[in-house]
Motif scaffolding. Structure first.
Motif, mmCIF file in Angstrom:
data_model
loop_
_atom_site.group_PDB
_atom_site.id
_atom_site.type_symbol
_atom_site.label_atom_id
_atom_site.label_comp_id
_atom_site.label_asym_id
_atom_site.label_seq_id
_atom_site.Cartn_x
_atom_site.Cartn_y
_atom_site.Cartn_z
ATOM 1 N N ILE A 1 0.852 -1.175 0.000
ATOM 2 C CA ILE A 1 0.000 0.000 0.000
ATOM 3 C C ILE A 1 0.891 1.228 0.000
ATOM 4 N N MET B 1 -4.971 3.886 5.914
ATOM 5 C CA MET B 1 -5.973 2.910 5.476
ATOM 6 C C MET B 1 -7.077 2.942 6.528
ATOM 7 N N LYS C 1 -17.017 1.102 1.183
ATOM 8 C CA LYS C 1 -15.656 1.648 1.266
ATOM 9 C C LYS C 1 -14.671 0.604 1.767
ATOM 10 N N TRP D 1 -11.641 3.988 -10.459
ATOM 11 C CA TRP D 1 -11.829 3.242 -9.217
ATOM 12 C C TRP D 1 -10.865 3.759 -8.132
ATOM 13 N N ALA D 2 -9.624 4.007 -8.552
ATOM 14 C CA ALA D 2 -8.622 4.457 -7.583
ATOM 15 C C ALA D 2 -9.024 5.793 -6.966
ATOM 16 N N TYR E 1 -11.436 5.864 -3.545
ATOM 17 C CA TYR E 1 -11.057 5.392 -2.208
ATOM 18 C C TYR E 1 -9.951 6.260 -1.640
ATOM 19 N N GLU E 2 -9.849 6.210 -0.309
ATOM 20 C CA GLU E 2 -8.853 7.051 0.339
ATOM 21 C C GLU E 2 -7.437 6.550 0.115
ATOM 22 N N VAL F 1 -5.073 3.541 -1.961
ATOM 23 C CA VAL F 1 -5.106 2.499 -2.989
ATOM 24 C C VAL F 1 -3.729 1.875 -3.170
ATOM 25 N N THR G 1 -1.218 1.027 -8.552
ATOM 26 C CA THR G 1 -2.060 0.473 -9.613
ATOM 27 C C THR G 1 -1.234 -0.089 -10.769
ATOM 28 N N HIS H 1 -8.308 -1.039 -3.548
ATOM 29 C CA HIS H 1 -8.203 -0.276 -2.298
ATOM 30 C C HIS H 1 -7.803 -1.175 -1.135
ATOM 31 N N ASP H 2 -7.243 -2.334 -1.449
ATOM 32 C CA ASP H 2 -6.802 -3.282 -0.431
ATOM 33 C C ASP H 2 -7.872 -3.445 0.648
ATOM 34 N N THR I 1 -19.286 0.451 -5.327
ATOM 35 C CA THR I 1 -18.170 1.327 -4.961
ATOM 36 C C THR I 1 -18.730 2.366 -4.005
#
Ligand SMILES: Nc1ncnc2c1ncn2[C@@H]1O[C@H](COP(=O)(O)OP(=O)(O)OP(=O)(O)O)[C@@H](O)[C@H]1O
Ligand SMILES: [Mg+2]
Lengths: 327, 250
Positions: A9, A14, A100, A124-125, A128-129, A131, A134, A170-171, B96
């Motif tokens: 990450i 996270m 989330k 998509w990336a 999320y807070e 990621v 990629t 986003h793990d 999402t």
């Protein structure tokens, strides 16, 4: 594709782990889940728990209710009754919050025909807070060369790999993979298996469905077998095999006389058959195979060929449901 | 989630542009229609066709072209929504953190953007090729077109929920929208309709869209045109609320 480890990450912060959820408490709790479509009861009183850090597999024939169950847990389908908690959240009422923290690969959802691979990943990336790297993720899924390709031009397996990338981006604390490797070639399948075990090794949880018994056996810490909307068995694959198919086989060939007499008294032997010089012995218990070996050496039986046959999850499935998974 | 909104909107813009037919239909066809009809009705010869002397335009060509753009945007929205639903794209986007409002809102934004671009193309071409015709309050007129489009788009979401599969999006959408255009007052005054039909027409957003555009075109004040503004607002509010209830994601 090389065997892979999930990328590290970057970007910190996270989603923090809720202190109430200690390692021992389940991240998914389902009690008495029921879901009907009209007069068809797709899921009929299913209850199970998934622990943090395990790979849990739901296996069953087509139409058994795997997708329905999984989508209720994800919060994408509203159950008729039953209680579901995922990461302590109610998927129906706290669905946004839940999205989330989980990653989802839907069984047959597509993407925009003309979206480029990198655009999907980038979109998509951005949602999320934190990621993963990629580029690395694309590389590990063998999609680097397809970065600029339109989604509609990808092969089935490449699409599937892209979906998996989007689910992992986003793990997430829990990854849901419906039909994990359907349509993938063996190489890609292997790459995804190691990606999935890598997720588990970092303490994340994986909930998957599959038709491939080999996949379930190699990957899952525990599996639940579902048929006609009901869970009929649930445990570690090895435990299920021991419980339902304790019988193992030994097959060897020998031209020595008196094999039959030599092996007849072996502990646990249940069946003995001979076809020419090929002997097939079936038996139960941990001592059975060494019993066979002892009998062979003590009676100086000359063995040309020797193998053991262990039952698999496939056999368990066959025994419990009365038919193979692809019928 | 504003970041997600802009990203998604931008991606959808690019995707839309990658389909040549969509762009031609949205940007080129209305302009061509506008210019050809405009020239004819100004009694210029077009492709050898010449209107007889003393001929007057039966309807406002600019309003016609603008309604054409707005209706095109709505039908395109209906088609996209049903294709996305059928392909599970909406379902994937919903898995999402994007909110439902963001997902649908970005499609509205894309449609409004292309409506604005279509209108800009119309104005640019009109200024060059139809001198004098566009000497009207253009900014106010453009706002009227965009506002009308927004209102009709909300109806589009409800239509998108009604169409069973993507195959039926275009026919069902057209069957609902085009009759609305026919009795909107665009081609003949509402007074030509029976009382009952007039009442019915006044419940439809296209009627108020045409009323507002005509009014603004003629230099009318927005305040004076309040019944049309109100009509469009009510349609927008009612159909937005309705689509929140009936919109099908899968
Ligand atoms: N949206 C729906 N409407 C009506 N029936 C449905 C719907 N979704 C699933 N079903 C029915 O519910 C049953 C369970 O379906 P589900 O998709 O959960 O099965 P599954 O175990 O995932 O099957 P597969 O292995 O084929 O993916 C099936 O009989 C299916 O036809
Ligand atoms: Mg399924």
């Amino acid at each position: 594709m090389e065997p892979v480890h999930p990328p590290a990450i970057h970007r910190n912060s996270m989603v923090s782990v809720d202190p109430k959820q200690s390692a021992a408490s389940p991240v998914i709790e389902v009690v008495g889940l029921q879901k009907s479509y009209g007069s068809l009861t797709a899921v009929d009183g299913v209850s199970f728990e998934v622990q943090r850090g395990e790979i849990f597999g739901l296996i069953g024939p087509n139409g058994a209710g795997k997708t329905t169950t999984m989508e209720c847990v994800e919060g994408h389908r509203r159950p008729d009754s039953g209680k579901i908690r995922v990461l302590g959240l109610d998927p129906v009422r706290q669905g946004r919050e839940l999205q989330k923290r989980i990653g989802v690969q839907h069984q047959d959802a597509q993407l925009q025909k003309r979206i480029k691979v990198w655009e999907a990943v980038d979109l998509w990336a951005s949602l999320y807070e934190a990621v993963m790297d990629t580029d690395l993720l694309l590389e590990q899924l063998g999609l680097t060369e397809k970065r600029n390709a339109w989604f509609m031009t990808l092969s089935g397996g490449q699409k599937q790999r892209l979906f998996i990338a989007l689910a992992l981006i986003h793990d997430p604390e829990i990854v849901f993979l419906d039909e994990l490797t359907t349509g993938l070639d063996p190489q890609a399948r292997r790459a995804i298996w190691s990606l999935v075990t890598g997720i588990r090794d970092r303490g994340k949880t994986v909930f998957l469905t599959t038709h491939l018994m080999e996949e379930a056996e190699r990957l899952c810490d525990r599996v639940a077998i579902i048929e006609h909307g009901k869970l009929i068995e649930m445990d570690a694959p090895a435990a299920l095999v021991t419980k339902h198919c304790p019988q193992r086989g030994v097959v060897f060939s020998s031209d020595t006389a008196g094999v039959r007499e030599a092996v007849e008294g072996i502990e646990g032997l249940t069946e003995l058959s001979a076809e020419g010089e090929v002997y097939t012995l079936l038996g139960t218990g941990d001592n059975f195979v060494s019993g066979v070996l002892d009998a062979i050496s003590q009676n100086q039986i000359r063995v040309r060929d020797f193998r053991t046959e262990m039952p698999t999850l496939e056999d368990v499935f066959l025994k419990l449901t009365g038919h193979a998974i692809r019928d | 989630m504003l970041k997600g909104f802009w990203k998604l909107t931008w991606v959808e813009v690019k995707i839309f542009v990658r389909e040549p037919m969509g762009v031609i239909g949205t940007l080129a066809i209305p302009v061509v229609l506008f210019i050809v009809l405009g020239k004819l009705f100004q009694s210029d010869a077009v492709l050898g066709v010449q209107m007889p002397a003393g001929f007057t335009a039966p309807f406002n060509v600019a309003v016609f072209a603008s309604v054409f753009i707005a209706v095109g945007a709505v039908l395109s929205l209906v088609a996209i929504m049903s294709i996305y639903r059928e392909g599970g794209i909406l379902k994937r986007l919903r898995a999402t953190p994007l909110s439902p409002l963001t997902i649908l809102g970005s499609h509205v934004a894309v449609k409004l953007l292309f409506t604005a671009l279509g209108l800009a193309a119309l104005v640019l071409a009109g200024k060059r090729l139809l001198p004098g015709l566009l000497d009207v309050p253009l900014l106010s007129f453009s706002v009227a077109v965009l506002f009308s489009t927004l209102s009709i788009l909300s109806v589009g979401f409800v239509i998108a929920s009604l169409v069973p599969t993507a195959r039926f999006a275009q026919p069902v959408g057209s069957a609902i929208i085009y009759p609305m255009v026919a009795i909107s007052g665009l081609f003949f005054p509402l007074a030509a309709l029976s009382d009952g039909m007039q009442l019915f027409a006044n419940l439809l957003p296209v009627t108020h869209a045409v009323g507002l555009m005509d009014g603004v075109w003629a230099g009318g004040d927005w305040l004076a045109l309040w019944p049309h503004v109100l009509g469009l607002l009510v349609v927008f509010a009612v159909f937005s609320a309705l689509s929140a209830k009936v919109f099908r994601w899968e």
